[in-house]
Each structure stands twice: as structure tokens, then as C-alpha cells.
Design an enzyme around this catalytic site. Structure first.
Site, PDB file in Angstrom:
ATOM      1  N   HIS A 104      34.081  43.568  39.491  1.00  0.00           N
ATOM      2  CA  HIS A 104      34.518  44.978  39.587  1.00  0.00           C
ATOM      3  C   HIS A 104      33.346  45.948  39.458  1.00  0.00           C
ATOM      4  CE1 HIS A 104      38.929  44.395  39.478  1.00  0.00           C
ATOM      5  NE2 HIS A 104      38.638  43.304  38.807  1.00  0.00           N
ATOM      6  N   ASP A 136      37.076  39.997  33.905  1.00  0.00           N
ATOM      7  CA  ASP A 136      38.227  39.494  34.680  1.00  0.00           C
ATOM      8  C   ASP A 136      37.895  39.315  36.153  1.00  0.00           C
ATOM      9  OD1 ASP A 136      37.947  42.279  34.938  1.00  0.00           O
ATOM     10  OD2 ASP A 136      40.006  42.464  35.657  1.00  0.00           O
ATOM     11  N   GLU A 137      38.730  38.532  36.805  1.00  0.00           N
ATOM     12  CA  GLU A 137      38.797  38.410  38.258  1.00  0.00           C
ATOM     13  C   GLU A 137      37.444  38.153  38.929  1.00  0.00           C
ATOM     14  OE1 GLU A 137      42.820  40.773  39.391  1.00  0.00           O
ATOM     15  OE2 GLU A 137      41.059  42.033  39.285  1.00  0.00           O
ATOM     16  N   ILE A 138      36.789  37.111  38.448  1.00  0.00           N
ATOM     17  CA  ILE A 138      35.524  36.689  39.065  1.00  0.00           C
ATOM     18  C   ILE A 138      35.815  35.819  40.284  1.00  0.00           C
ATOM     19  CG2 ILE A 138      33.444  35.271  38.694  1.00  0.00           C
ATOM     20  CD1 ILE A 138      33.604  37.968  37.164  1.00  0.00           C
TER      21      ILE A 138
END
Lengths: 577, 577
Positions: free
Chosen positions: B291, B356-358
Site C-alpha cells: 500500500h 497487510d495485503e502483500i
């Protein structure tokens, strides 16, 4: 040969690089919404006098034919336009002033020419217009925009379009330009007309109340979207905000507040006049015989099955239950006295008389109805419905209005509705076809596509999952994909005179209604103006994003559709897997 | 015998008739929200001095222990309360002034007594309070409310509760009462404390920007809901609004506007201080290493897979893609320099570091990462993730902060996160259990229940049906039904320190965020304060309807839940078929 190809290919790459680096992700021009039928544009940027002069002339037959009404509408539009030029400072996220295309030409005059200076606003009035914005002037003349139209209502749309061509830039001084507003991509030549003559928005002011100012602001925003009918669902089961001189207890007892949450005759006339000055018709709806519980607060004798609980679902589509009692003579007297009064408050030729969501059980358990049925052989709740709707219809017609009804009257119940009436369909295209086959003109507004209130879960009840019959939320893409004439033959399609998006107010009130209406009603507005053919969400997205920012700049609390990053850069589409 | 029964039955009917005619549909008392743990009330109505005096005293050990901080908080709360008494004119749709219960007693003093005059706001601070509102006074004393609390933060909650006991009536003069505000159902005795110590709201200010005033208003509204953590998701892939002295290009290039759409150190300190005065902690989140596309605008060298298109989905959870490059030494230098600076702007002990969300593909296609992996045997994108998160964590700790991370760090990736950290779970209770089993403290906020942004369809892409992974809209009932400790043993449940509702801003901005947050975040606030046990949507509905009207009266654009008719009458529940 190979070498030459390489050079060409390299040049193309360079060009592409230039394009990707120096221009926006979107190949963007003025974000007109709804997009005109024909539009050619150039590559010049011109600027605007803040005190641009607006002039009106009449082609034929003579200037004497300019009615006072037309003159008033023109003056009002002129003032609004001049005010907006001074006040509006719309800096688009996408369209930026480009010095390299700038020609030091100053737009000074807007010349409006109409053919018919005496036209009346009404269904089918000619709304077409041509707009030309020059990028150059003959030697001695000031730079002049020309709007030509058959009627003043077409001219209003021309001004609306012109206002969307104009952008603000507060960096002009650095270029030593002493104006703040510019029109890029001039010259513009626009030929424009609506695909459908009825382009509406329904607002329900009964379930929750909206102030006169809320309504005026909504009508103003409608005009910027070239919508032309405000369908005022003014009363319903929950409250009766309209003040009646003949039946004062309607609002004294039936309004949420008899002083602060009402609409007086004067309020209505203010709204009606405000709308007409913007080319918008106001059609009121007084739904009968269902959805009338609110009448029972002041006049309980003429309402059956008042607020049955807890099984309201057997008596009404939603609480509180109550229907006009068709077995009582007083009910008919009420209809004959109320409708002419209410009809007289509105200037449009059409009057929506409702007729939806009748539950016969409401009547069948009523003592008076039971007696009536026992004393009238061959009668039934169906004949009673026919009787009451006949009375409603006759009264509407004798009040010099043309009735509108919901689909149930002719689709579910096969009532004797005049073929002059407009039938409003809230189901899908199958129902549209059925109603048209019966010979009726139709307006559409499918609950599956165009209900603005759906998607916030069930408001009735306490179930945890809280689903609602009309979930999910209708995205702008879904609304944009609705084709009002889908599956119809050419001759059938002619009977679809238009449609409307609808905001029912179970979960809407002045705190959130603008966010629910805009910009999604704009998507529907483009379907109705430009026509459902050739619409493409890919083409529309950047334009709608930009238009939504213009609405926000004008004070409309329109919902955002994407992160600003997407607005600026694009690249937020679904990938093709 | 039969006769006596008949008489009793008739009397009961009369009583019932009285109740139904003269009282509201709901058996309504003051609509406290969240509802206190213990609350006994009476049947007397008293009135209030507009200039009610508020006094503070410290029990132990001495008045010298009243810190300046506590004194400042008290004075600020006192001013707010006194202002609100003068300004707030909340006329409830449900609670009405009842002359028959009125005792001419005037509340003149609020006495606040705290035990510890030196407590610091932070996780686990004692927030309990007792509140007593008398309906009578000893002969010579003025009528006095007593609030006792361990800390000033508990006292703040006491004042919040007191403010909800007060209603306005502008009809008092007709009763010859010369005060305008009253407290019904006195005496009140309230013993209250939170079930969870972390009660938060996440606002994402990266996808769309919110002004400092928007944020302050949100924090103020949080305080009225006894929420106590503002989780400021301040940056993300889309924009970087925070001004950094060490890395000025972050906001110069990465903010949506480097002048008007930024947060300076001073802005942050204003927000942090404003929140602390209301007992609310501000926890910033600087999400890393994913992100982070917005960093690439100013510092492209340390970001991998910058804005891959059109298959962004392979590189990021949503566009634009970009992750800190773990193969570059500059990245680690950036982390070591940026985090201490950002951490220093906020006063709370906790710092959310994201995680998060790698997407490993982002790195695997990067040339520097490829080289690194080739040169470092045994390394992988997973070890690189561990390396970068280790750097982040160490820097947070060395900046005197305790880190928070998203669940992925320990649930998906099994990274070496300190057991001091708080792990934020956005999946369901299974994930909560998994994370707790690993020994971590947890805050919850399931996307299925507590995501405030869901339900307006997909924002990415142009598909007509526009569904989104987190549809449908979460109704307040759904939010209210979420039990943060469902399925956990008692000892596991102790590690759930609280939770938060979350507003991601893909489809939210200043135009609609209040409507999306309120009153649904209030539903979550009650779960977190009162506790998930014994909550009942039937009991809660009329209270929440009333509380929502109080929020509106205070200027919060909270979404309506039902037609006003239902608020006034009830009777809008789902029938039991």
C-alpha cells in the site's frame, strides 16, 4: 524497408510516451453530462468575460409573440447564468488550462434565438437546441456564442450545456491573462435533443419530510442534468404534509408536525414556479386508495384496516396499513372534494393518482364493506376497487388534468383506465410490454435498476441480516445499463415516453438524500436524454467523475464513486483475466 | 367469582387503554447510548439551570496530585458541557415533558470527584464512573449531580451520559416553568464501565482526503459514543497527505494537492490534542511495505512494481500497485528515518505499522530483488518480507512506541512480531482464535460485520452489475449482532482487547462519510462498551432511533433508519409469520 518500419515504430513509441507523460490518463475534453447527440470540438482555448451579455431574440412570427412567461423564464435563466459565471469556480481534476492552445479571444456575448416565443411547458414540448461556441471572430464583432432553439425550454438546455463547457483557473495571472474562466477545445458545435420527453425524478416526502429548500435544491440539480419532471410523491401512509383548505385535519393530524413539517399552497406554488423557470414540470402524486393511513389521523371514518398490527403485512405492503373505504359514500365525497383542490395547486396538465399495492384483505374484513358486498349482488373487492378508481379518474379529468397511475391498475387489476393516461411501470421490461400492448403510454423506472433507495438493508423489522426485497444497492453502472425500450418493437417503443429514478424515503431524509440521488440519477438522466443506444460505461466513467465534481463545486453533496487517484489517473478498471 | 374476574379484566383493559392512548408506543425512558452497565431510574421530572456549575475534586492523595493535564481536560469538558446546555435544543420524538411527573426542583451543580488526578490516557486506563442524578435535595443544599470516577477519563464518560439525560422543551412557559431543559425519570443511579478497553473507529484519509475539521467533528462524535481510539489510516497507495520534514517530496508529490490536501505536524498535533481532551487516543497507521505506491511519486527508487496496469490485481489488492523494495538499502534507511519522525507527531504509545495485503509477485519481478535473491542463498520473498517487517518493528520500538500490525503478519506469514504488539483482525472469529493462540492481543473488526464502506457495489471497474467482495451493506442490526469473543474460551477472550469499525474511503469522502459512519458505528460502540452479552435489537431500536436524532440535533449528518412514523409509533417490525 525494415529500417523505415523501425523508425516509424520508434516515433510512435515516442509519441505514446509523450502522450502518457504529458497528458492525462484519460484523453479528456469538456465533461458534458448528459452527452449531446452531436458534438464537434476543436483545439483552441478561449476565455470569458465575467459580465458576459446574454441576449434573446425571436425568429418568427414577431417579437410581440414573446409571451410574458417566456420573457420571465429568459430573464431568470440569464440571471442564473450570469451569477454562476461570477460564483462558480470549478477547477476540474481532469481538464486543465493549457497555455499552448490558448488564443487571446474573449467571449463576450451569448445570443439566444428561439423560434416560438409562446410555447408552454408540458409533455412533448420541443427541447432541442443548437449551440455554437466560436474560437474566432469576424474583424469587428465581439466573440459570440449562439444558441438556437425552437422554444425557450430548448434554450435553457443550451445554457446548461454552455455552463458545463466553462472551467475556472486561478493561475491565469501567471500567464498574464486577466480572466479566470475559460472554455477549452473550442470551437464547439452541438446539435442536441432528448431521446425521451419524460425524464423524471421521484421524491417521497411522506415517509420522511423535506423542507421547501431541500426540494428547490433538488429541482435545481435536476435542471443541470436536463431532467424535466419532478414527480412529487407528496403524501403516503406515514404522513400527510399537504395543507388542505377543505380538509384541514389532513395535515393538522396527519403531518409529522402541523406547523413545521407541512407544505402550504404557497409552498407548492413556490416550488411549481421555481421548477417551471428551469423547464421542469412538477407532477404531484396523491396515491389512492392504498397508502392512505395518514388520512385516518384526521378522518378515520373513511379509512379501512387502520394500522393493523403486528400482521400489517396482510393488509399493506408496509406499515402502517389503511386504505380508503370504498363502501362508504363519504369516501367518494372526500375524493370529489379533495382532488380538485389539490389539482388546482399545480400547473402541470398531469396528476398522478397512484393506484398501487392494494390489499383486498384490508377491505374484506371491514364491516361496512362486508355489508356492502352482502347488499350488492355481484360486487366484490375487485368491483369496489374499480368503483373507487373510476371516481378518482373522473375527478382528475373533471379537474382538467390527465391522470397517471401505477402499473397495478391495468396490469394486475385490468381497471378501466383512460387511454390518455400515462402508466408508470416499476417492474421490468415484461410489464412494460404488457402495459403497452394494452395501448397505454408508459414511463419506466424498474425497481431492479432505478430505485435509488435500495441497498441499505431492510428498514422494517429487527432481523439481524436485514435483507430487503430490493437489495442490492444500484450502482451507477447498473442504472446506466438500463434500457427503457429493451425487447420492444419500434412501434411499441414509441409508447415509452420516458422514465424516472425514484427515491423512496424509508431510509432517506434531508441528512442523506442528496448522496443517494447524485450522481446516480445523473446516470439515468443520460440514458433518458442521450438515449440508451451506444452508451458505454468506459466512455462515461471519466465524464461522470468530472461532472460529479462539478456538482460538488455547486454545493451538491454527491457521493464519490472512486478514490481521487482514479479520477486523476484512471487505471481503476477491472482487469480482463 | 366470575364477576370479580370481569371487573379485574375490565380494569386491566382500561389501564391498557390508558397506556396505549396516553403514552408512546414504546415504553420509553431516556435514550442512553451506549446503555450503561447498571441503571436504575425513577419517575420524577426535574429541570436544569442553564448555568449549571461544574466542580471537580480529588479524593486522594491530595489536590496537589491534580496534574495540569487533568486540569486542562476538566476545564475543557466543563466548557463543552456548559456550552452544550446552552446551545443544544434536543426535542426527542419519543421522550416528552410530562407535567404530571414534574417536581419544581432545579439542578444547579454537577460535582465530579476523581480518585487519581494524575492518570495518563492510554490502553487500559480506568474509564469507569458512577453517576447519580437526585430528584430531591436536603433542606439547604442545591440539587446536585454526582459523578465519581477513578480517573478524569471516567468522569468524561459520566458527563457524556449526563448530557444524554437532558431534553429540551420549548413549551415550558405554558406550564409557567422558566427553564427550558429537563431530566425525566429521575432519580438516576448509574454504575458504568466499558467491556472492552479499545473501542475504535478507522478513517482512511488517503483514498480520499478529509479536512482537519472533518476529522475533529468525527472525533467529537466518537466521544458522544464513548469510543476511545481514532485509528487514523493516514496514508495509503493512493495519496500521502502527511508532511514530512525528512522526506518533503512525500506530500509534495504524493498528496492529492501539496498545499490544500495535506496534514502538517501542526494539524496532527491539533487533532491529537483535541482527541485527548475528549479521552480519545489517536493511533496513526503508516502501512508498510504494501500500500505504498504514493511514496513512489517522490521517491520512486524505493518502490517496486509501481502502478502495474492493466493487471494491477497480480501486484496489489487494489490499484495502484507498489511495495517498498526490500532489496535496496535505501529502503531501510527510509524506514529508519521516517518512522521516528512520524511517531513523534503522535502522543499515544501505539503505532500501527500495517503489514497487510502483500503480493510477492510485486517483488519477484523486480530486478533488484532478483539480484538480491540470486546473491543471497536461502533468501526468498518471504525472508525479504521478514527482513523489512523486522526493520519496521525495531524502528517503531526504538521510537518508544508499541507496534500494531494487521493479521497477515502473524496469520498468513508467521513473522517474528513482538508479543507486546496488538494484532488487528479483519477476518472472522476463526482468525481471531488463531492469532490469540499464537499469544497475541487482538482487536477485531470483521469485514463481514464492521466495514462501514461496504455495500455500494464495486468501485473498481466498469462491470454493470458492479458487485464488490464485501457486499452487502452492513445494517446497524448486522453490526450490532457481532460478538467479538464468539467461540473463544474465557482465557482467550481476555486477549480480545476491543475492536473498531472501519471506513475505507474508496467510495467515501467529506460529502458522504458522516452518513456512512453514523449511526452504524454507534451500534458497534454499544457492543464494545456495554458488551455483546444481552444485547437485543428490539430493545435497542427505539433507543438508537432517538440517539440518532440527538446526533442530528448536534449537527451530525447521521443516516435515518426508518420513516419518522416508525420512530414515533413503533409498529415497523417484521411480523412473525
Amino acid at each position: 524497408m525494415l529500417k523505415k518500419q523501425n523508425i516509424v515504430s520508434s516515433l510512435l513509441s515516442l509519441l505514446l510516451l509523450y502522450f502518457c507523460t504529458f497528458s492525462n490518463f484519460f484523453n479528456f475534453t469538456n465533461a458534458l453530462w448528459p452527452i449531446p447527440q452531436q458534438w464537434s470540438k476543436g483545439s483552441t482555448t478561449i476565455v470569458l468575460y465575467p459580465s458576459v451579455d446574454i441576449r434573446l431574440s425571436i425568429i418568427s412570427p414577431t417579437i410581440e409573440d414573446l409571451s410574458i412567461k417566456t420573457h420571465t423564464i429568459f430573464n431568470s435563466a440569464k440571471n442564473r447564468f450570469q451569477q454562476s459565471i461570477i460564483q462558480e469556480k470549478y477547477v476540474s481534476p481532469n481538464v486543465k488550462f493549457n497555455i499552448s492552445t490558448y488564443q487571446p479571444k474573449i467571449l463576450q456575448i451569448v445570443e439566444i434565438e428561439i423560434n416560438d416565443g409562446n410555447s408552454e411547458l408540458g409533455l412533448g414540448v420541443n427541447e432541442s437546441y443548437c449551440l455554437s461556441v466560436p474560437d474566432n471572430n469576424d474583424d469587428n464583432k465581439p466573440l459570440t456564442v449562439k444558441i438556437t432553439a425552437e422554444t425557450i425550454y430548448g434554450a435553457l438546455h443550451g445554457l446548461t450545456t454552455l455552463s458545463q463547457l466553462i472551467y475556472y483557473d486561478n493561475d491565469f495571472l501567471k500567464h498574464d491573462i486577466h480572466h479566470e474562466r475559460y472554455i477549452p477545445f473550442a470551437p464547439h458545435k452541438i446539435v442536441d435533443y432528448p431521446s425521451f420527453s419524460y425524464r423524471g425524478l421521484l421524491l417521497d416526502t411522506s415517509r420522511n419530510y423535506y423542507s421547501v429548500d431541500d426540494i428547490l435544491k433538488t429541482i435545481e440539480t435536476m435542471s443541470w442534468n436536463k431532467l424535466n419532471v419532478f414527480h412529487w410523491h407528496i403524501v403516503d401512509a406515514t404522513s400527510w404534509p399537504v395543507v388542505s383548505k377543505k380538509f384541514p385535519k389532513l395535515s393538522e393530524k396527519g403531518a409529522y408536525d402541523p406547523v413545521t413539517m407541512i407544505y402550504t399552497e404557497q409552498d407548492i406554488k413556490i416550488i411549481d414556479e421555481f421548477a417551471k423557470l428551469r423547464g421542469i414540470r412538477v407532477i404531484p402524486e396523491f396515491d389512492m386508495p392504498g397508502h392512505t393511513h395518514s388520512i385516518s389521523k384526521g378522518y378515520p371514518d373513511i379509512i379501512a384496516c387502520i394500522n393493523e398490527q403486528p400482521r400489517w403485512d396482510l393488509y399493506a405492503a408496509e406499515p402502517p396499513s389503511g386504505q380508503l373505504n370504498p363502501a362508504k359514500e363519504e369516501t367518494y365525497e372526500f375524493i370529489r372534494a379533495l382532488i380538485p383542490e389539490m389539482a388546482s395547486y399545480f400547473s402541470d396538465k398531469y396528476y398522478h393518482a397512484g393506484g398501487d399495492e392494494i390489499k383486498t384483505k384490508c377491505w374484506e374484513e371491514d364491516e361496512d364493506v362486508e355489508n356492502y358486498l352482502a347488499n350488492n349482488l355481484g360486487s366484490s373487492s375487485e368491483t369496489l376497487l374499480a368503483k373507487i378508481i373510476e371516481e378518482v379518474q373522473n375527478t382528475v379529468i373533471s379537474s382538467n388534468k390527465i391522470p397517471m397511475f401505477w402499473q397495478e391498475t391495468v396490469d394486475t387489476h385490468n381497471l378501466a383506465i383512460t387511454k390518455d393516461a400515462i402508466i408508470q411501470v416499476w417492474f421490468g421490461n415484461d410489464t412494460v410490454k404488457n402495459v403497452i400492448k394494452k395501448g397505454y403510454k408508459v414511463i419506466v423506472g424498474s425497481a431492479e435498476y432505478w430505485y435509488l433507495d435500495c441497498g441499505h438493508g431492510g428498514w422494517v423489522g429487527n432481523n439481524i441480516n436485514g435483507n430487503s426485497w430490493c437489495d442490492p444497492y444500484k450502482t451507477w453502472q447498473k442504472m446506466y445499463s438500463f434500457n427503457p425500450i429493451n425487447g420492444l418493437t419500434k412501434s411499441e417503443a414509441k409508447l415509452v415516453i420516458g422514465g424516472e429514478t425514484l427515491l423512496w424515503s424509508e431510509q432517506a431524509d434531508p441528512n442523506n438524500f442528496e448522496q443517494l440521488i447524485w450522481p446516480r440519477a445523473s446516470a439515468a438522466a443520460e440514458v433518458l436524454w442521450t438515449g440508451p443506444q451506444n452508451l458505454d460505461v468506459n466512455e462515461a466513467l471519466p465524464r461522470l467523475l468530472d461532472f460529479r465534481f462539478r456538482l460538488v463545486a455547486r454545493g451538491v453533496k454527491a457521493e464519490p464513486l472512486q478514490p481521487l487517484w482514479c479520477v486523476l489517473n484512471g487505471g481503476c478498471d477491472m482487469p480482463n483475466f
